[in-house]
Design a protein around this motif. Structure first.
Motif, short mmCIF file in Angstrom:
data_model
loop_
_atom_site.label_atom_id
_atom_site.label_comp_id
_atom_site.label_asym_id
_atom_site.label_seq_id
_atom_site.Cartn_x
_atom_site.Cartn_y
_atom_site.Cartn_z
N LEU A 8 0.83 -1.21 0.00
CA LEU A 8 0.00 0.00 0.00
C LEU A 8 0.86 1.26 0.00
CD1 LEU A 8 -2.77 1.31 0.18
CD2 LEU A 8 -2.65 1.09 2.67
N LYS A 9 1.88 1.26 0.84
CA LYS A 9 2.75 2.44 0.93
C LYS A 9 3.52 2.65 -0.38
CE LYS A 9 6.07 4.59 4.09
NZ LYS A 9 6.82 4.41 5.36
N LYS A 13 2.92 5.89 -3.04
CA LYS A 13 4.01 6.79 -3.41
C LYS A 13 4.29 6.72 -4.91
CE LYS A 13 6.40 6.94 1.04
NZ LYS A 13 7.68 6.69 1.75
N LYS A 14 4.12 5.53 -5.50
CA LYS A 14 4.36 5.38 -6.94
C LYS A 14 3.40 6.25 -7.74
CE LYS A 14 4.80 1.88 -10.60
NZ LYS A 14 6.15 2.31 -11.00
N GLN A 15 2.18 6.43 -7.22
CA GLN A 15 1.20 7.27 -7.90
C GLN A 15 1.21 8.71 -7.38
OE1 GLN A 15 -2.72 5.74 -8.42
NE2 GLN A 15 -2.02 3.80 -9.30
N ASN A 16 2.25 9.03 -6.56
CA ASN A 16 2.43 10.40 -6.05
C ASN A 16 1.20 10.89 -5.29
OD1 ASN A 16 5.06 10.75 -7.20
ND2 ASN A 16 4.09 11.08 -9.20
N ASN A 53 -8.30 -2.14 -7.45
CA ASN A 53 -8.83 -1.50 -8.67
C ASN A 53 -8.18 -0.13 -8.89
OD1 ASN A 53 -10.54 -3.63 -9.21
ND2 ASN A 53 -12.29 -2.73 -8.14
N LEU A 54 -7.97 0.59 -7.80
CA LEU A 54 -7.35 1.92 -7.90
C LEU A 54 -5.94 1.83 -8.46
CD1 LEU A 54 -7.47 4.98 -7.28
CD2 LEU A 54 -6.58 4.45 -5.00
N PHE A 55 -5.20 0.78 -8.02
CA PHE A 55 -3.81 0.63 -8.45
C PHE A 55 -3.66 -0.26 -9.70
CE2 PHE A 55 -3.17 1.30 -3.71
CZ PHE A 55 -2.78 2.62 -3.86
N ARG A 66 5.18 -9.31 -3.10
CA ARG A 66 5.92 -8.10 -2.71
C ARG A 66 6.05 -7.20 -3.93
NH1 ARG A 66 6.63 -7.50 2.90
NH2 ARG A 66 6.88 -9.58 3.80
N ILE A 67 5.30 -6.12 -3.95
CA ILE A 67 5.28 -5.24 -5.11
C ILE A 67 6.32 -4.14 -4.94
CG2 ILE A 67 3.86 -3.66 -6.48
CD1 ILE A 67 1.43 -5.32 -5.65
N ASN A 68 7.20 -4.04 -5.95
CA ASN A 68 8.26 -3.03 -5.94
C ASN A 68 8.65 -2.72 -7.37
OD1 ASN A 68 9.80 -5.29 -6.68
ND2 ASN A 68 10.34 -5.71 -4.54
N ASP A 69 9.73 -1.95 -7.55
CA ASP A 69 10.15 -1.59 -8.91
C ASP A 69 10.50 -2.83 -9.74
OD1 ASP A 69 9.81 1.04 -8.24
OD2 ASP A 69 11.93 1.46 -7.88
#
Length: 265
Positions: A8-9, A13-16, A53-55, A66-69
């Motif tokens: 979530l965090k 941040k990825k979507q500013n 849905n938002l992301f 684990r979602i990251n770059d």
């Protein structure tokens, strides 16, 4: 930090987005977002769905990976590969039809296995294979392969396995049996024990346990056919051992006999 709080965090941040902006989008208080990101609480299912849905990700990805770059880079690469190769590593194959435009089932005899390895992509070669129809197989593309060797006992050598063409690697299911055509192994009939999506690898096992399980890379796979039926001249032999149900019945009968004998005494 838990997976949900970390994801979530990161995604916020990825979507500013600030915590307040995200809270406004989800119609919750900013403090709720803070509690989720600090792993002091977890969102309920309904809110998880809204977040996913938002992301633009799935709920399974949101709560299980684990979602990251690096994760995004890998997903973008997979998406690009699928766009360039929509069959997921497997190709569209040649088929033949009868005079009524019904697809034939082409037969690949055991002695023609080597030839099929060279001619599977050649429409003319496929057109020369023996052909037949099975009225109960409809709605797919089917091909028949004659088994050789004893790796899939109790199916005897010489059994003909009829398979339905698999167009996409992702449709292969663990636990099912398939005829697999690959660069190194040729034509084999095996049970898929595990499909590893990350590196697109198949684990193949024989039903005859004296043979070891092995793996092949999806990039080496040329064709995959899901087993749908088999034709054999070998009939199953009757079991010489009583079934569990029969054994239970025998024990019950024996108990009744013992009780009766004791009563008579």
């Amino acid at each position: 930090m838990g997976i949900i709080s970390q994801n979530l965090k990161y995604l916020r941040k990825k979507q500013n987005l600030t915590q307040q902006q995200l809270a406004d989008n989800l119609n919750v208080k900013r403090a709720v977002i803070g509690a989720y990101e600090e792993d002091r609480a977890e969102p309920k299912t309904e809110l998880l769905i809204k977040m996913a849905n938002l992301f633009s990700i799935s709920v399974d990805e949101f709560i299980g990976e684990r979602i990251n770059d690096k994760w995004f880079a890998k997903k973008e690469k997979a998406s690009e590969e699928e766009k360039n190769n929509p069959t997921g590593g497997l190709r569209i194959l040649s088929i033949t039809v009868d005079s009524d435009s019904n697809e034939n089932i082409e037969l690949v005899p055991a002695k023609a296995s080597a030839g099929y390895m060279n001619g599977y992509a050649d429409p003319q070669y496929v057109a020369e294979l023996p052909k037949f129809h099975l009225p109960f197989l409809k709605g797919g593309t089917f091909r028949a392969f004659e088994l050789k060797g004893d790796s899939m006992l109790p199916l005897e050598p010489g059994t003909i396995v009829v398979g339905e063409y698999v167009e996409n690697f992702n449709d292969i299911k663990s636990g099912e049996t398939y005829v697999v055509l690959s660069k190194d192994e040729g034509i084999v009939y095996k049970r898929v024990t595990n499909k590893i999506k990350e590196n697109k690898r198949l684990m193949l096992a024989s039903d005859n346990k004296i043979y070891e399980t092995y793996s092949i890379q999806a990039e080496d796979v040329l064709e995959v056919w899901k087993a749908k039926a088999f034709i054999s001249t070998s009939f199953p032999t009757p079991s010489v051992e009583p079934s569990l149900e029969k054994l239970t019945e025998m024990v019950e009968q024996l108990q009744k006999t013992v009780i009766k004998l004791k009563t008579n005494d």
